[in-house]
Design a protein around this motif. Structure first.
Motif, PDB file in Angstrom:
ATOM      1  N   VAL A 181       0.825  -1.211   0.000  1.00  0.00           N
ATOM      2  CA  VAL A 181       0.000   0.000   0.000  1.00  0.00           C
ATOM      3  C   VAL A 181       0.860   1.263   0.000  1.00  0.00           C
ATOM      4  CG1 VAL A 181      -1.884   1.239   1.119  1.00  0.00           C
ATOM      5  CG2 VAL A 181      -1.793  -1.260   1.266  1.00  0.00           C
ATOM      6  N   ALA A 182       1.569   1.518   1.068  1.00  0.00           N
ATOM      7  CA  ALA A 182       2.317   2.776   1.219  1.00  0.00           C
ATOM      8  C   ALA A 182       3.307   2.960   0.072  1.00  0.00           C
ATOM      9  CB  ALA A 182       3.041   2.789   2.560  1.00  0.00           C
ATOM     10  N   GLY A 183       3.192   4.101  -0.622  1.00  0.00           N
ATOM     11  CA  GLY A 183       4.113   4.417  -1.708  1.00  0.00           C
ATOM     12  C   GLY A 183       3.871   3.627  -2.982  1.00  0.00           C
ATOM     13  N   LYS A 184       2.816   2.816  -3.050  1.00  0.00           N
ATOM     14  CA  LYS A 184       2.553   1.969  -4.216  1.00  0.00           C
ATOM     15  C   LYS A 184       1.537   2.633  -5.142  1.00  0.00           C
ATOM     16  CE  LYS A 184       5.097  -1.263  -2.369  1.00  0.00           C
ATOM     17  NZ  LYS A 184       6.472  -1.527  -2.852  1.00  0.00           N
ATOM     18  N   LYS A 185       1.716   2.413  -6.453  1.00  0.00           N
ATOM     19  CA  LYS A 185       0.788   2.917  -7.472  1.00  0.00           C
ATOM     20  C   LYS A 185      -0.245   1.834  -7.792  1.00  0.00           C
ATOM     21  CE  LYS A 185       4.010   3.693 -10.463  1.00  0.00           C
ATOM     22  NZ  LYS A 185       4.669   4.081 -11.720  1.00  0.00           N
ATOM     23  N   TRP A 186      -1.511   2.192  -7.667  1.00  0.00           N
ATOM     24  CA  TRP A 186      -2.604   1.252  -7.905  1.00  0.00           C
ATOM     25  C   TRP A 186      -3.384   1.656  -9.163  1.00  0.00           C
ATOM     26  CZ3 TRP A 186      -5.650  -1.292  -3.417  1.00  0.00           C
ATOM     27  CH2 TRP A 186      -4.759  -1.764  -2.438  1.00  0.00           C
ATOM     28  N   PHE A 187      -3.823   0.640  -9.914  1.00  0.00           N
ATOM     29  CA  PHE A 187      -4.701   0.844 -11.063  1.00  0.00           C
ATOM     30  C   PHE A 187      -6.010   0.108 -10.763  1.00  0.00           C
ATOM     31  CE2 PHE A 187      -5.041   1.863 -15.664  1.00  0.00           C
ATOM     32  CZ  PHE A 187      -6.239   1.223 -15.942  1.00  0.00           C
ATOM     33  N   GLY A 188      -7.141   0.806 -10.841  1.00  0.00           N
ATOM     34  CA  GLY A 188      -8.416   0.212 -10.461  1.00  0.00           C
ATOM     35  C   GLY A 188      -9.343  -0.067 -11.623  1.00  0.00           C
ATOM     36  N   LEU A 189     -10.128  -1.139 -11.498  1.00  0.00           N
ATOM     37  CA  LEU A 189     -11.249  -1.437 -12.385  1.00  0.00           C
ATOM     38  C   LEU A 189     -12.498  -1.481 -11.523  1.00  0.00           C
ATOM     39  CD1 LEU A 189      -9.733  -4.347 -14.523  1.00  0.00           C
ATOM     40  CD2 LEU A 189     -10.053  -1.980 -15.239  1.00  0.00           C
ATOM     41  N   THR A 190     -13.501  -0.679 -11.868  1.00  0.00           N
ATOM     42  CA  THR A 190     -14.659  -0.515 -11.000  1.00  0.00           C
ATOM     43  C   THR A 190     -15.959  -0.741 -11.761  1.00  0.00           C
ATOM     44  OG1 THR A 190     -13.488   1.077  -9.604  1.00  0.00           O
ATOM     45  CG2 THR A 190     -15.894   1.121  -9.521  1.00  0.00           C
ATOM     46  N   ALA A 191     -16.835  -1.566 -11.193  1.00  0.00           N
ATOM     47  CA  ALA A 191     -18.159  -1.792 -11.781  1.00  0.00           C
ATOM     48  C   ALA A 191     -18.940  -0.484 -11.811  1.00  0.00           C
ATOM     49  CB  ALA A 191     -18.916  -2.842 -10.964  1.00  0.00           C
ATOM     50  N   ASP A 192     -19.477  -0.142 -12.988  1.00  0.00           N
ATOM     51  CA  ASP A 192     -20.114   1.157 -13.180  1.00  0.00           C
ATOM     52  C   ASP A 192     -21.587   1.124 -12.775  1.00  0.00           C
ATOM     53  OD1 ASP A 192     -20.519   3.763 -13.837  1.00  0.00           O
ATOM     54  OD2 ASP A 192     -20.466   3.473 -16.021  1.00  0.00           O
ATOM     55  N   TYR A 193     -21.800   0.947 -11.476  1.00  0.00           N
ATOM     56  CA  TYR A 193     -23.150   1.094 -10.905  1.00  0.00           C
ATOM     57  C   TYR A 193     -22.976   1.366  -9.414  1.00  0.00           C
ATOM     58  CZ  TYR A 193     -23.455  -3.715  -8.929  1.00  0.00           C
ATOM     59  OH  TYR A 193     -23.277  -4.879  -8.204  1.00  0.00           O
ATOM     60  N   ALA A 194     -24.078   1.503  -8.692  1.00  0.00           N
ATOM     61  CA  ALA A 194     -24.034   2.022  -7.315  1.00  0.00           C
ATOM     62  C   ALA A 194     -23.050   1.265  -6.434  1.00  0.00           C
ATOM     63  CB  ALA A 194     -25.434   1.985  -6.710  1.00  0.00           C
ATOM     64  N   PHE A 195     -23.076  -0.069  -6.497  1.00  0.00           N
ATOM     65  CA  PHE A 195     -22.185  -0.859  -5.653  1.00  0.00           C
ATOM     66  C   PHE A 195     -20.725  -0.536  -5.944  1.00  0.00           C
ATOM     67  CE2 PHE A 195     -19.326  -4.512  -6.040  1.00  0.00           C
ATOM     68  CZ  PHE A 195     -19.097  -4.777  -4.692  1.00  0.00           C
ATOM     69  N   GLY A 196     -20.340  -0.555  -7.230  1.00  0.00           N
ATOM     70  CA  GLY A 196     -18.947  -0.306  -7.588  1.00  0.00           C
ATOM     71  C   GLY A 196     -18.479   1.075  -7.185  1.00  0.00           C
ATOM     72  N   HIS A 197     -19.336   2.080  -7.398  1.00  0.00           N
ATOM     73  CA  HIS A 197     -18.964   3.452  -7.022  1.00  0.00           C
ATOM     74  C   HIS A 197     -18.762   3.573  -5.517  1.00  0.00           C
ATOM     75  CE1 HIS A 197     -21.061   5.111 -10.901  1.00  0.00           C
ATOM     76  NE2 HIS A 197     -20.055   4.289 -11.162  1.00  0.00           N
ATOM     77  N   ASP A 198     -19.626   2.910  -4.759  1.00  0.00           N
ATOM     78  CA  ASP A 198     -19.499   2.954  -3.303  1.00  0.00           C
ATOM     79  C   ASP A 198     -18.204   2.264  -2.856  1.00  0.00           C
ATOM     80  OD1 ASP A 198     -21.055   3.502  -0.650  1.00  0.00           O
ATOM     81  OD2 ASP A 198     -20.378   1.422  -0.455  1.00  0.00           O
ATOM     82  N   LEU A 199     -17.889   1.119  -3.486  1.00  0.00           N
ATOM     83  CA  LEU A 199     -16.664   0.397  -3.139  1.00  0.00           C
ATOM     84  C   LEU A 199     -15.430   1.210  -3.506  1.00  0.00           C
ATOM     85  CD1 LEU A 199     -15.485  -2.182  -1.970  1.00  0.00           C
ATOM     86  CD2 LEU A 199     -15.674  -3.245  -4.234  1.00  0.00           C
ATOM     87  N   LEU A 200     -15.472   1.902  -4.647  1.00  0.00           N
ATOM     88  CA  LEU A 200     -14.349   2.749  -5.052  1.00  0.00           C
ATOM     89  C   LEU A 200     -14.135   3.864  -4.033  1.00  0.00           C
ATOM     90  CD1 LEU A 200     -12.203   3.716  -7.086  1.00  0.00           C
ATOM     91  CD2 LEU A 200     -14.038   4.949  -8.282  1.00  0.00           C
ATOM     92  N   ARG A 201     -15.208   4.470  -3.575  1.00  0.00           N
ATOM     93  CA  ARG A 201     -15.112   5.539  -2.572  1.00  0.00           C
ATOM     94  C   ARG A 201     -14.405   5.053  -1.307  1.00  0.00           C
ATOM     95  NH1 ARG A 201     -17.917   6.589   1.834  1.00  0.00           N
ATOM     96  NH2 ARG A 201     -19.432   4.951   1.351  1.00  0.00           N
ATOM     97  N   VAL A 202     -14.790   3.850  -0.846  1.00  0.00           N
ATOM     98  CA  VAL A 202     -14.185   3.293   0.363  1.00  0.00           C
ATOM     99  C   VAL A 202     -12.723   2.920   0.113  1.00  0.00           C
ATOM    100  CG1 VAL A 202     -14.331   1.419   2.039  1.00  0.00           C
ATOM    101  CG2 VAL A 202     -16.426   2.489   1.193  1.00  0.00           C
ATOM    102  N   ALA A 203     -12.439   2.367  -1.082  1.00  0.00           N
ATOM    103  CA  ALA A 203     -11.061   1.988  -1.426  1.00  0.00           C
ATOM    104  C   ALA A 203     -10.155   3.219  -1.468  1.00  0.00           C
ATOM    105  CB  ALA A 203     -11.047   1.261  -2.768  1.00  0.00           C
ATOM    106  N   LYS A 204     -10.653   4.314  -2.027  1.00  0.00           N
ATOM    107  CA  LYS A 204      -9.863   5.548  -2.066  1.00  0.00           C
ATOM    108  C   LYS A 204      -9.550   6.037  -0.654  1.00  0.00           C
ATOM    109  CE  LYS A 204     -11.301   7.585  -6.493  1.00  0.00           C
ATOM    110  NZ  LYS A 204     -12.105   8.670  -7.122  1.00  0.00           N
ATOM    111  N   ARG A 205     -10.537   5.954   0.212  1.00  0.00           N
ATOM    112  CA  ARG A 205     -10.333   6.383   1.601  1.00  0.00           C
ATOM    113  C   ARG A 205      -9.244   5.544   2.262  1.00  0.00           C
ATOM    114  NH1 ARG A 205     -15.754   6.160   4.556  1.00  0.00           N
ATOM    115  NH2 ARG A 205     -15.249   3.968   4.862  1.00  0.00           N
ATOM    116  N   PHE A 206      -9.246   4.234   2.003  1.00  0.00           N
ATOM    117  CA  PHE A 206      -8.223   3.346   2.563  1.00  0.00           C
ATOM    118  C   PHE A 206      -6.838   3.717   2.027  1.00  0.00           C
ATOM    119  CE2 PHE A 206      -5.633  -0.447   1.665  1.00  0.00           C
ATOM    120  CZ  PHE A 206      -5.358  -0.870   2.958  1.00  0.00           C
ATOM    121  N   LEU A 207      -6.728   3.957   0.727  1.00  0.00           N
ATOM    122  CA  LEU A 207      -5.443   4.290   0.131  1.00  0.00           C
ATOM    123  C   LEU A 207      -4.907   5.616   0.667  1.00  0.00           C
ATOM    124  CD1 LEU A 207      -5.897   3.243  -3.612  1.00  0.00           C
ATOM    125  CD2 LEU A 207      -4.343   2.227  -1.940  1.00  0.00           C
TER     126      LEU A 207
END
Length: 421
Positions: A181-207
């Motif tokens: 995690v720390a100092g690492k570059k991440w590339f994301g693939l996210t399902a384009d509907y409510a669930f995926g957007h919500d998961l992306l939001r939480v993942a960004k907060r974690f990163l």
């Protein structure tokens, strides 16, 4: 002119026959079916069950349907709930509009005392609104979205499914341990509907919290089956980590194509049901993924459930089978404890946060302020080649650790404020 038959005075024999026929038909028929006597007769308790059994979530919805069916059979064999047989109404929810109409029918026409199930967060929201209007319980067994237990929470909805925050935190424990995690570059693939957007939001907060960087994120339509354009973008970006915020059988397709493409970047994911990992196959599955439950979990009652499910269906239970099975069993225990199926009494009972068996190493409980089940979680990664089509997932030790509170994984009130109406 038609003749009119004159009424005849009943004879003693006629009166005797009437009394005997009344006795044969039962007291209710003999005296005209007074409601009080009808209610006194033993009847069934109807439980509504809605889950997607078709579409991209269908494969895990089918496991949910199998799990709750087995639970109902076992409860009925043991005498039912409060001595009454359970009548399970299990249907394909299909989409939010259909889920809403079926929920309304099950509660208002069919007389279901509560609703259990669902996987799609959008359909779960629709069902919860119907349940709240009817003041009946809805136990969510498969909808991850933080929003359902956040701004869309209501006092008639409880959550056996973990929130997206819990999945990210469970997987994040392993990722932090492995310095991904720390100092690492991440590339994301996210399902384009409510669930995926919500998961992306939480993942960004974690990163952000752990000093990781999301260098790119591609939104993927839920009907996409060709990932080659995304894989080419990943190759060009050369990230340290590829993260999946995909959903349903789309994860299986992506994992297979990623393996075929031969990219060297490690995969992590924040949502993957074991059924979709099994469908990908041992030769394609890779990475680190969170999971609520797996048949290798150590806990009292786990093996009898696994054995019964495998004997009935010819394959081991999956995470969603556990969720719907365990939920039905927990409801039956709660009803027996409070000696009632009354909705308000059940809510009061669960809001006391008493521990109950959830077929894991530690008992769980519903948190009073958002009705989220506090529970252990795990991560899974590939084993060396397994002995069976499903025996290649290595399960981690449970998180949080035995000395930590179960709330450690869950969203805080600052992260996910819920105000019960």
């Amino acid at each position: 002119m038609k003749s009119v038959a004159r009424p005849q005075t009943p004879t003693a024999t006629d009166r005797r026959r009437l009394l005997l026929s009344g006795a044969a038909l039962g007291t209710t028929a003999a005296i005209g079916g007074f409601p009080a006597i009808v209610r006194a007769q033993p009847d069934k308790i109807r439980i509504g069950h809605l889950t997607p059994m078709t579409g991209f979530l269908g494969p895990i919805g089918e496991y949910g349907a199998m799990g709750i069916k087995l639970a109902v059979e076992e409860i009925n064999q043991g005498g039912g709930m409060l001595g009454r047989e359970i009548d399970l109404l299990s249907e394909d929810s299909i989409n939010p509009a259909t889920a809403s109409s079926k929920a309304q029918r099950q509660l208002e026409r069919d007389g279901a005392i509560m609703l259990i199930g669902e996987i799609s967060s959008a359909s779960g929201l629709a069902i919860s609104q119907v349940a709240a209007r009817n003041k009946k319980l809805f136990i969510n067994t498969g909808c991850n979205s933080d929003e359902l237990r956040g701004k869309s929470c209501n006092r008639y909805m409880f959550h056996v499914e973990a929130a997206n925050t819990m999945y990210v935190n469970a997987c994040g424990t392993a990722l932090l341990r492995d310095d991904m995690v720390a100092g690492k570059k991440w590339f994301g693939l996210t399902a384009d509907y409510a669930f995926g957007h919500d998961l992306l939001r939480v993942a960004k907060r974690f990163l952000e919290r752990n000093k990781g960087q999301l260098v790119d994120n591609a939104l993927v339509a839920t009907d996409a089956t060709d990932f080659s354009p995304f894989l080419l973008k990943i190759r060009q970006a050369r990230p340290d980590v590829v993260v999946s915020n995909l959903a349903g059988n789309q994860v299986t397709i992506f994992v297979k194509q990623y393996a075929e493409f031969g990219l060297p970047y490690p995969i992590v994911g924040f949502d993957l049901a074991p059924a979709f990992a099994w469908a990908a196959g041992a030769d394609n599955f890779s990475g680190t993924w969170p999971v609520r439950w797996h048949y290798d979990v150590k806990g009292q009652g786990v093996q009898p459930f696994v054995d019964a499910f495998t004997a009935k269906y010819g394959k081991p239970p999956e995470d969603q089978a556990w969720a719907d099975y365990m939920t039905m069993k927990a409801i039956a225990r709660a009803v027996e404890e409070i000696k009632s199926t009354d909705t308000e009494k059940l809510i009061e009972h669960f809001e006391k946060e008493a521990d109950f068996d959830i077929l894991k190493g530690r008992n769980g409980h519903f948190r009073a302020w958002d009705h989220q089940l506090m529970q252990e979680m795990y991560t899974m990664s590939p084993k060396p080649k397994g002995k069976a089509a499903w025996d290649f997932l290595a399960l981690s030790e449970p998180v949080p650790g035995a000395s930590d509170k179960l709330e450690a994984l869950a969203p805080t009130q600052e992260e996910n404020a819920c105000k019960m109406s």
